[in-house]
Scaffold this motif. Structure first.
Motif, PDB file in Angstrom:
ATOM      1  N   ARG A  24      39.465  46.650  44.042  1.00  0.00           N
ATOM      2  CA  ARG A  24      40.187  47.370  45.098  1.00  0.00           C
ATOM      3  C   ARG A  24      40.310  48.849  44.762  1.00  0.00           C
ATOM      4  O   ARG A  24      40.307  49.706  45.646  1.00  0.00           O
ATOM      5  CB  ARG A  24      41.567  46.731  45.296  1.00  0.00           C
ATOM      6  CG  ARG A  24      42.297  47.188  46.538  1.00  0.00           C
ATOM      7  CD  ARG A  24      43.419  46.238  46.936  1.00  0.00           C
ATOM      8  NE  ARG A  24      44.388  46.022  45.864  1.00  0.00           N
ATOM      9  CZ  ARG A  24      44.629  44.846  45.306  1.00  0.00           C
ATOM     10  NH1 ARG A  24      43.943  43.774  45.665  1.00  0.00           N
ATOM     11  NH2 ARG A  24      45.529  44.732  44.354  1.00  0.00           N
ATOM     12  N   HIS A  25      40.415  49.170  43.476  1.00  0.00           N
ATOM     13  CA  HIS A  25      40.529  50.571  43.048  1.00  0.00           C
ATOM     14  C   HIS A  25      39.168  51.166  42.666  1.00  0.00           C
ATOM     15  O   HIS A  25      39.109  52.297  42.168  1.00  0.00           O
ATOM     16  CB  HIS A  25      41.497  50.680  41.863  1.00  0.00           C
ATOM     17  CG  HIS A  25      42.933  50.447  42.245  1.00  0.00           C
ATOM     18  ND1 HIS A  25      43.473  49.201  42.385  1.00  0.00           N
ATOM     19  CD2 HIS A  25      43.935  51.340  42.522  1.00  0.00           C
ATOM     20  CE1 HIS A  25      44.751  49.314  42.716  1.00  0.00           C
ATOM     21  NE2 HIS A  25      45.054  50.597  42.810  1.00  0.00           N
ATOM     22  N   GLU A  26      38.115  50.379  42.886  1.00  0.00           N
ATOM     23  CA  GLU A  26      36.744  50.826  42.630  1.00  0.00           C
ATOM     24  C   GLU A  26      36.562  51.321  41.192  1.00  0.00           C
ATOM     25  O   GLU A  26      35.961  52.371  40.926  1.00  0.00           O
ATOM     26  CB  GLU A  26      36.343  51.924  43.630  1.00  0.00           C
ATOM     27  CG  GLU A  26      36.374  51.442  45.076  1.00  0.00           C
ATOM     28  CD  GLU A  26      35.939  52.513  46.065  1.00  0.00           C
ATOM     29  OE1 GLU A  26      35.931  53.712  45.697  1.00  0.00           O
ATOM     30  OE2 GLU A  26      35.626  52.148  47.212  1.00  0.00           O
ATOM     31  N   VAL A  27      37.096  50.548  40.284  1.00  0.00           N
ATOM     32  CA  VAL A  27      36.994  50.872  38.857  1.00  0.00           C
ATOM     33  C   VAL A  27      35.895  50.011  38.242  1.00  0.00           C
ATOM     34  O   VAL A  27      35.870  48.791  38.411  1.00  0.00           O
ATOM     35  CB  VAL A  27      38.338  50.621  38.135  1.00  0.00           C
ATOM     36  CG1 VAL A  27      38.175  50.742  36.620  1.00  0.00           C
ATOM     37  CG2 VAL A  27      39.401  51.584  38.638  1.00  0.00           C
ATOM     38  N   ARG A  28      34.996  50.647  37.510  1.00  0.00           N
ATOM     39  CA  ARG A  28      33.910  49.927  36.836  1.00  0.00           C
ATOM     40  C   ARG A  28      34.221  49.801  35.345  1.00  0.00           C
ATOM     41  O   ARG A  28      34.380  50.808  34.663  1.00  0.00           O
ATOM     42  CB  ARG A  28      32.578  50.663  37.035  1.00  0.00           C
ATOM     43  CG  ARG A  28      32.067  50.654  38.481  1.00  0.00           C
ATOM     44  CD  ARG A  28      30.857  51.538  38.632  1.00  0.00           C
ATOM     45  NE  ARG A  28      31.190  52.935  38.283  1.00  0.00           N
ATOM     46  CZ  ARG A  28      30.279  53.884  38.157  1.00  0.00           C
ATOM     47  NH1 ARG A  28      28.989  53.624  38.301  1.00  0.00           N
ATOM     48  NH2 ARG A  28      30.658  55.126  37.859  1.00  0.00           N
ATOM     49  N   ARG A  29      34.327  48.565  34.920  1.00  0.00           N
ATOM     50  CA  ARG A  29      34.551  48.299  33.496  1.00  0.00           C
ATOM     51  C   ARG A  29      33.239  47.790  32.881  1.00  0.00           C
ATOM     52  O   ARG A  29      32.377  47.274  33.590  1.00  0.00           O
ATOM     53  CB  ARG A  29      35.624  47.221  33.311  1.00  0.00           C
ATOM     54  CG  ARG A  29      36.996  47.592  33.863  1.00  0.00           C
ATOM     55  CD  ARG A  29      37.817  46.331  34.130  1.00  0.00           C
ATOM     56  NE  ARG A  29      37.273  45.568  35.250  1.00  0.00           N
ATOM     57  CZ  ARG A  29      37.432  44.253  35.433  1.00  0.00           C
ATOM     58  NH1 ARG A  29      38.120  43.550  34.546  1.00  0.00           N
ATOM     59  NH2 ARG A  29      36.898  43.638  36.473  1.00  0.00           N
ATOM     60  N   VAL A  30      33.121  47.903  31.576  1.00  0.00           N
ATOM     61  CA  VAL A  30      31.958  47.359  30.878  1.00  0.00           C
ATOM     62  C   VAL A  30      32.358  45.983  30.352  1.00  0.00           C
ATOM     63  O   VAL A  30      33.050  45.852  29.341  1.00  0.00           O
ATOM     64  CB  VAL A  30      31.519  48.274  29.709  1.00  0.00           C
ATOM     65  CG1 VAL A  30      30.310  47.673  28.999  1.00  0.00           C
ATOM     66  CG2 VAL A  30      31.232  49.678  30.210  1.00  0.00           C
ATOM     67  N   LEU A  31      31.950  44.936  31.095  1.00  0.00           N
ATOM     68  CA  LEU A  31      32.346  43.570  30.733  1.00  0.00           C
ATOM     69  C   LEU A  31      31.393  43.019  29.677  1.00  0.00           C
ATOM     70  O   LEU A  31      30.275  42.628  29.980  1.00  0.00           O
ATOM     71  CB  LEU A  31      32.335  42.682  31.980  1.00  0.00           C
ATOM     72  CG  LEU A  31      33.255  43.136  33.131  1.00  0.00           C
ATOM     73  CD1 LEU A  31      33.116  42.195  34.318  1.00  0.00           C
ATOM     74  CD2 LEU A  31      34.703  43.196  32.675  1.00  0.00           C
ATOM     75  N   ARG A  32      31.855  42.991  28.448  1.00  0.00           N
ATOM     76  CA  ARG A  32      30.991  42.568  27.347  1.00  0.00           C
ATOM     77  C   ARG A  32      31.305  41.174  26.836  1.00  0.00           C
ATOM     78  O   ARG A  32      30.429  40.497  26.286  1.00  0.00           O
ATOM     79  CB  ARG A  32      31.097  43.556  26.176  1.00  0.00           C
ATOM     80  CG  ARG A  32      30.423  44.884  26.460  1.00  0.00           C
ATOM     81  CD  ARG A  32      30.136  45.626  25.169  1.00  0.00           C
ATOM     82  NE  ARG A  32      29.229  44.880  24.301  1.00  0.00           N
ATOM     83  CZ  ARG A  32      29.020  45.192  23.021  1.00  0.00           C
ATOM     84  NH1 ARG A  32      29.665  46.203  22.468  1.00  0.00           N
ATOM     85  NH2 ARG A  32      28.169  44.486  22.303  1.00  0.00           N
ATOM     86  N   VAL A  33      32.562  40.748  26.981  1.00  0.00           N
ATOM     87  CA  VAL A  33      32.967  39.449  26.424  1.00  0.00           C
ATOM     88  C   VAL A  33      33.764  38.673  27.469  1.00  0.00           C
ATOM     89  O   VAL A  33      34.624  39.235  28.143  1.00  0.00           O
ATOM     90  CB  VAL A  33      33.832  39.633  25.152  1.00  0.00           C
ATOM     91  CG1 VAL A  33      34.266  38.263  24.604  1.00  0.00           C
ATOM     92  CG2 VAL A  33      33.075  40.408  24.084  1.00  0.00           C
ATOM     93  N   GLU A  34      33.465  37.391  27.586  1.00  0.00           N
ATOM     94  CA  GLU A  34      34.267  36.468  28.389  1.00  0.00           C
ATOM     95  C   GLU A  34      34.796  35.370  27.486  1.00  0.00           C
ATOM     96  O   GLU A  34      34.095  34.914  26.587  1.00  0.00           O
ATOM     97  CB  GLU A  34      33.427  35.826  29.505  1.00  0.00           C
ATOM     98  CG  GLU A  34      33.041  36.764  30.622  1.00  0.00           C
ATOM     99  CD  GLU A  34      32.345  36.017  31.748  1.00  0.00           C
ATOM    100  OE1 GLU A  34      32.081  34.788  31.584  1.00  0.00           O
ATOM    101  OE2 GLU A  34      32.058  36.638  32.782  1.00  0.00           O
TER     102      GLU A  34
END
Length: 304
Positions: free
Chosen positions: A213-223
């Motif tokens: 919703r805030h159009e923020v891009r995170r670097v998703l490295r771990v789940e």
């Protein structure tokens, strides 16, 4: 043929304990003639002389002494039953089987349960820390008396009680640049290496909605499925995360700092009970104890 009744046995025992009809009557809260009649009938039914008159009193015979040993043994058993009933009424005895999601099971709930047991020395506990779907499954199959699971609960037919929901927090490695801020917002996480809960979980869905919703891009490295693994990764310096406040508190001295996150995202969970029977009084006591502890937990978090 007439049979011995419990009042006759009680009169015999009272007489043996007190040594006089007068005191036995007081102990039983009846009249002296009533005690005399009960003793007379008891002796007649047994066809035994239990007391001999000596002066103005009655003295037990050898047969009475032998019989008293057996009677007292029975009364001790009855007294144990009475004591056990009082323990149960006082919710201090029995056993309780708990299953709880890892966020609660990694520190907060074991400490609370420990204090709860200290006040109930005859209560035994079986405690399992498992993910929410397994909590629900075990309660559904009557393997546990109470479960604590994240909402929404998959089986709506299970009786449940919603508990106070504390806010999720941002967790950062000690010394991270964002730790200088008291409150973090989605835009602060732009480009940050992010450790996330597994795709498909309700918590992951809530968090992704906020960042999208805030159009923020995170670097998703771990789940991961476990917040404890998440905080362990954060403590290594690999990245940042949004976490339940209970696990964050456990890692406060292990290289992780927590900060308020806005917009607020509550960590919601419920106590669930088997559908086949009513919750036990001691289980409901535990829920009430937990409710109070959660309010205190949230109040403490807001003052920091």
């Amino acid at each position: 043929m007439a049979r011995i009744n419990s009042r006759q046995v009680e009169a015999f025992r009272a007489m043996m304990l007190t040594g006089s009809v007068t005191e036995a009557a007081k102990l039983m809260v009846v009249t002296q003639p009533a005690v005399s009649r009960l003793l007379r009938d008891f002796q007649a039914l047994l066809k035994m002389e239990l007391f001999e008159r000596r002066g103005t009193g009655l003295v037990p015979t050898a047969a009475a002494m032998a019989l008293y040993t057996e009677v007292e043994r029975s009364f001790v058993g009855l007294e144990r039953i009475t004591a056990a009933a009082e323990e149960i009424r006082g919710r201090r005895t029995g056993s309780l089987r708990i299953a709880a999601l890892p966020a609660l099971a990694n520190g907060f709930l074991p400490r609370l349960a420990g204090h709860f047991l200290q006040e109930r020395p005859n209560l035994n506990l079986a405690f399992f820390g498992v993910i929410s779907p397994i909590v629900v499954d075990w309660v559904l199959n009557n393997q546990c008396d109470i479960g604590f699971a994240e909402v929404p609960i998959a089986h709506s037919g299970l009786p449940s009680l919603r508990l106070p929901a504390p806010a999720r927090v941002a967790v950062l490695p000690t010394g991270h640049r964002l730790a200088e801020k008291e409150v973090l917002e989605p835009r602060d996480f732009e480009g940050e290496t992010f450790i996330s809960l597994s795709a498909g979980s309700s918590s992951r869905h809530l968090l992704d909605q906020v960042f999208n919703r805030h159009e923020v891009r995170r670097v998703l490295r771990v789940e991961t499925t476990l917040s404890e693994i998440m905080c362990g990764m954060v403590s290594s310096g690999l990245g940042v995360a949004i976490c339940d406040p209970f696990t964050a508190r456990e890692f406060a001295t292990r290289g992780v700092v927590a900060r308020r996150f806005l917009p607020r995202i509550d960590f919601e969970f419920s106590a669930v009970f088997p559908a086949q029977r009513s919750p036990s009084p001691v289980a409901l006591d535990l829920v009430e104890t937990m409710r109070k502890a959660l309010v205190e937990f949230e109040d403490a978090a807001e003052t920091h």
